[in-house]
Design a protein around this motif. Structure first.
Motif, PDB file in Angstrom:
ATOM      1  N   VAL A 183       4.351 -13.346   2.816  1.00 44.81           N
ATOM      2  CA  VAL A 183       4.331 -13.415   1.348  1.00 44.81           C
ATOM      3  C   VAL A 183       5.742 -13.245   0.794  1.00 44.81           C
ATOM      4  CG1 VAL A 183       3.524 -12.249  -0.753  1.00 44.81           C
ATOM      5  CG2 VAL A 183       1.943 -12.647   1.151  1.00 44.81           C
ATOM      6  N   ALA A 184       6.578 -12.467   1.467  1.00 44.92           N
ATOM      7  CA  ALA A 184       7.950 -12.264   1.010  1.00 44.92           C
ATOM      8  C   ALA A 184       8.692 -13.592   0.913  1.00 44.92           C
ATOM      9  CB  ALA A 184       8.684 -11.318   1.959  1.00 44.92           C
ATOM     10  N   SER A 185       8.430 -14.501   1.850  1.00 46.61           N
ATOM     11  CA  SER A 185       9.086 -15.810   1.767  1.00 46.61           C
ATOM     12  C   SER A 185       8.612 -16.573   0.534  1.00 46.61           C
ATOM     13  CB  SER A 185       8.806 -16.620   3.040  1.00 46.61           C
ATOM     14  OG  SER A 185       7.431 -16.934   3.155  1.00 46.61           O
ATOM     15  N   ASP A 194      14.532 -10.207  -5.506  1.00 43.03           N
ATOM     16  CA  ASP A 194      14.612  -8.760  -5.312  1.00 43.03           C
ATOM     17  C   ASP A 194      13.338  -8.206  -4.685  1.00 43.03           C
ATOM     18  OD1 ASP A 194      17.130  -8.768  -6.341  1.00 43.03           O
ATOM     19  OD2 ASP A 194      16.527  -8.152  -8.365  1.00 43.03           O
ATOM     20  N   GLN A 195      12.166  -8.752  -5.146  1.00 46.42           N
ATOM     21  CA  GLN A 195      10.901  -8.298  -4.560  1.00 46.42           C
ATOM     22  C   GLN A 195      10.817  -8.685  -3.083  1.00 46.42           C
ATOM     23  OE1 GLN A 195      11.389  -9.698  -7.470  1.00 46.42           O
ATOM     24  NE2 GLN A 195       9.762  -9.265  -8.972  1.00 46.42           N
ATOM     25  N   TYR A 200      11.410  -7.157   2.887  1.00 49.85           N
ATOM     26  CA  TYR A 200      12.187  -7.256   4.121  1.00 49.85           C
ATOM     27  C   TYR A 200      12.833  -5.914   4.470  1.00 49.85           C
ATOM     28  CZ  TYR A 200      11.662 -12.318   3.754  1.00 49.85           C
ATOM     29  OH  TYR A 200      11.140 -13.583   3.690  1.00 49.85           O
ATOM     30  N   ALA A 201      13.271  -5.196   3.465  1.00 49.38           N
ATOM     31  CA  ALA A 201      13.850  -3.879   3.714  1.00 49.38           C
ATOM     32  C   ALA A 201      12.796  -2.909   4.231  1.00 49.38           C
ATOM     33  CB  ALA A 201      14.478  -3.337   2.432  1.00 49.38           C
ATOM     34  N   LYS A 202      11.594  -3.017   3.664  1.00 53.58           N
ATOM     35  CA  LYS A 202      10.505  -2.123   4.075  1.00 53.58           C
ATOM     36  C   LYS A 202      10.208  -2.258   5.557  1.00 53.58           C
ATOM     37  CE  LYS A 202       5.590  -1.284   3.115  1.00 53.58           C
ATOM     38  NZ  LYS A 202       4.432  -1.687   2.274  1.00 53.58           N
ATOM     39  N   ARG A 227      16.774   1.002  -0.095  1.00 58.51           N
ATOM     40  CA  ARG A 227      15.534   0.498  -0.694  1.00 58.51           C
ATOM     41  C   ARG A 227      14.284   1.100  -0.088  1.00 58.51           C
ATOM     42  NH1 ARG A 227      19.581  -2.338  -1.333  1.00 58.51           N
ATOM     43  NH2 ARG A 227      19.876  -3.808  -3.050  1.00 58.51           N
ATOM     44  N   TYR A 228      14.364   1.474   1.179  1.00 54.49           N
ATOM     45  CA  TYR A 228      13.190   2.025   1.849  1.00 54.49           C
ATOM     46  C   TYR A 228      13.665   2.986   2.940  1.00 54.49           C
ATOM     47  CZ  TYR A 228       8.199   2.013   2.716  1.00 54.49           C
ATOM     48  OH  TYR A 228       6.866   2.375   2.802  1.00 54.49           O
TER      49      TYR A 228
END
Length: 689
Positions: A183-185, A194-195, A200-202, A227-228
């Motif tokens: 879903v990030a893509s 940013d979302q 990806y950072a998570k 971020r995470y």
């Protein structure tokens, strides 16, 4: 010493900055375990992998067409699905494989994308199939296929909307992680950059972070932390970088200038670690304190490293991190402690713990990886009989816990024991490091190299502690090292031969059985007469091999006695020549009398500290010294003969024809040379001219 034993191999090092920076995310193992959990724990993960990941579309269809056939020795995942009539799983896998096939086609750089081709028709059909599956055991897996097929169809906004409707119903497992990453893509494609970065950072998908930022983010670890701070990626990434920035990194990067380009990465990791312990946003503060300790150790500041490790002791740790703390504490203690009785007591306790870890973690399977080759000589151990052409040393580092032992003792403790003049303890610890798991007659490993550079006296002092231990530490180290008496008798005897202690050598060699001698690698060389003249040393006699060293020592002792005490000066001179020949040949043609390798000390000591002036091989094996001494003895002997005929005979064996004819021309030897020797004719012709 920050090492992860679950993914550790010293002989297949692939660390490079580029490799580590392109860290991706792969939930294959976690997904396989989830399949096992959802079906049956009795199904091997390999069988699940063979069907889920490796089977083709046609193979899956064949499975569906043969539901009533269960093969006795067939794939257990397939047999379970058939026995439980789980046709729904097979149908799901077929759909997933269809989508996967289209994905590979569309990712091909030569693929020409048009909306009305067969691929899009198949994708539309897959969307319809996935949307119908709203309840049931495979609901989450169909949700994964739905987001995949929507992204493949370029329906990114539909994908984001679908995600918002289903995410609250998903279990927090590998499938949900894979869905959210996909879903990030879609978020990125719909302008929600940013979302997407947050996702990806998570999960620590650094490869995707780099991709959507075109390399603008130089420090992905800091980016993820900001971020995470509890991303599961952070722990694994730290481990990789700490392996990369090992104990040699600072010396190589700063002193030798090999890896200076990595300095910004090192500094950024140090900076984010300080932030983490200060901000306390992470749930794994012990991990961050450990990181600081390891980095400062790599930076060459072990005392500062020790302070950070002590601060981290107050925070909770999982078993792996507890063990890592213990290992790093041992390492730092070895680097900073005074080598007194208190340190030796701590070291003994730590080594007992480490031996316990080795005995607990090693298995026949692990042991087999350490010595996989079984085609040369016997290796005995409590786990069975093994054979290896390269031996234990070449493979021992593949086992994490044994490498911990070797690194701490050989790299740090043994050199510092040497510097402190504690040579017995140095050999004991090196013996344990090299021979804890397998005992072989090894003459090239680090223990042997350390011992080989010590005198006979120091080695004898060690040997006496095997039979007469002075303390509990002696007993412990003897119990975990190689103490086979014949091995050490031969080594002590060889040192005696090297130091011309022939009577002592005889005492040891008389106790070494012939069966042991024949197992030695050098036995096949023992066919040359060590008392031969230069013109004879090429001759071989296999009958000389048995008790070769003993016979040599006995003859050298006898010649030494004769040349010093015999009343007849000619006998003294003859004995002196034989002694000189034996001395020369023992460090030259017959090198195997005084050492165990023809090239001297192999590659020398692997681990050492600069302030120790270890002797050079030429000094250890006394080659130049004994060649010079031999020449002087021969010269002295030739000048001390009172019998001219005996002197001429000896000169002839050394090919000194000119001196025979000049100084002993009236002897029978000189007469024979004039009659038969071409050399004399050449000499006479030159003289006439």
């Amino acid at each position: 010493m920050p090492l992860d034993e679950s993914d550790y191999s010293c002989y297949e090092t692939t660390w490079s900055s580029d490799y580590i920076l392109h860290h991706g995310v792969d939930y294959k193992k976690e997904n396989l375990r989830l399949w096992q959990q959802e079906t049956s724990k009795s199904i091997p993960l390999e069988d699940i992998e063979a069907i889920v990941y490796k089977s083709s579309l046609d193979q899956l269809r064949d499975i569906k067409d043969s539901l009533d056939i269960i093969l006795q020795n067939g794939n257990r995942f397939v047999n379970w699905m058939k026995s439980q009539r789980r046709i729904d799983i097979i149908d799901y896998l077929i759909i997933a494989k269809q989508i996967e096939g289209i994905m590979w086609k569309m990712n091909d750089p030569w693929y020409y994308d048009v909306e009305d081709n067969d691929n899009y028709q198949t994708l539309e059909k897959a969307i319809e199939q996935c949307s119908r599956y709203k309840t049931g055991l495979l609901r989450e897996r169909y949700a994964l296929q739905m987001v995949r097929v929507l992204c493949l169809s370029h329906k990114y906004e539909d994908c984001v909307r679908y995600w918002k409707t289903v995410k609250k119903h998903l279990t927090d497992n590998a499938v949900k992680k894979m869905i959210e990453l996909k879903v990030a893509s879609a978020l990125y494609k719909t302008g929600q950059r940013d979302q997407a970065l947050e996702v990806y950072a998570k999960y620590g998908d650094v490869a995707s972070i780099r991709a959507i930022n075109a390399g603008q983010i130089e420090d992905e670890l800091t980016f993820v932390y900001e971020r995470y701070p509890n991303s599961p990626y952070i722990e694994g990434e730290i481990q990789k970088w700490l392996l990369y920035f090992g104990e040699d990194w600072v010396e190589n990067s700063i002193k030798k200038g090999y890896f200076r380009s990595d300095a910004p990465r090192f500094n950024s990791l140090l900076k984010v670690s300080h932030r983490a312990v200060k901000e306390k946003k992470s749930k794994k503060l012990a991990m961050w304190y450990y990181t600081l300790a390891a980095l400062y150790d790599a930076k060459g500041e072990p005392r500062r490293a020790k302070k950070y490790l002590e601060r981290g002791q107050a925070y909770p740790k999982d078993p792996f991190l507890r063990d890592s703390y213990h290992v790093l504490q041992m390492w730092l203690d070895a680097r900073t402690a005074s080598y007194d009785e208190a340190y030796e007591q701590r070291l003994m306790n730590d080594l007992k713990w480490l031996v316990g870890k080795i005995n607990k973690e090693i298995s026949p399977e692990v042991y087999d990886k350490i010595t996989p080759e079984k085609d040369s000589y016997w290796l005995g151990s409590k786990y069975g009989d093994y054979y290896s052409s390269r031996g234990y040393q070449d493979h021992a580092n593949n086992f994490y816990w044994n490498d911990v032992l070797r690194r701490i003792l050989l790299r740090i403790v043994c050199p510092r024991m040497h510097k402190a003049g504690k040579y017995v303890r140095e050999i004991q610890l090196a013996n344990m490091a090299e021979n804890l798991l397998v005992h072989i007659n090894e003459y090239s490993n680090e223990m042997f190299q350390i011992m080989d550079r010590l005198s006979y006296k120091d080695t004898r002092n060690y040997f006496s502690r095997i039979y007469y231990p002075q303390d509990e530490f002696d007993i412990f180290l003897n119990g975990n090292g190689k103490i086979d008496k014949y091995y050490w008798y031969d080594i002590l005897a060889t040192k005696c031969l090297r130091e011309r202690r022939y009577h002592k050598a005889i005492v040891y060699l008389r106790q070494v059985p012939l069966s042991f001698q024949k197992e030695m690698n050098a036995y096949s060389y023992m066919s040359k007469d060590p008392f031969s003249y230069d013109m004879e040393t090429f001759k071989d006699d296999s009958l000389l091999a048995d008790n070769y060293k003993l016979h040599f020592a006995e003859k050298m002792a006898a010649h030494e006695k004769t040349m010093k005490h015999h009343r007849n000066p000619n006998k003294r001179a003859e004995a002196k020549i034989m002694y000189a020949l034996g001395l020369r040949n023992s460090v030259h043609r017959c090198w195997f009398l005084t050492r165990y390798s023809s090239n001297g000390g192999n590659d020398g000591l692997m681990y050492h500290i600069p302030e120790i002036a270890y002797p050079e091989d030429s000094t250890i094996y006394r080659h130049d010294e004994y060649i010079k001494k031999s020449d002087n003895l021969i010269k002295s002997a030739l000048n001390s003969f009172t019998d001219k005929e005996l002197a001429a005979l000896q000169l002839r064996k050394f090919l000194y024809y000119k001196r025979i004819l000049d100084d002993f021309g009236d002897t029978e030897t000189a007469k024979d040379i004039r009659q038969h020797c071409d050399r004399w004719r050449d000499y006479a012709q030159v003289k006439k001219k």
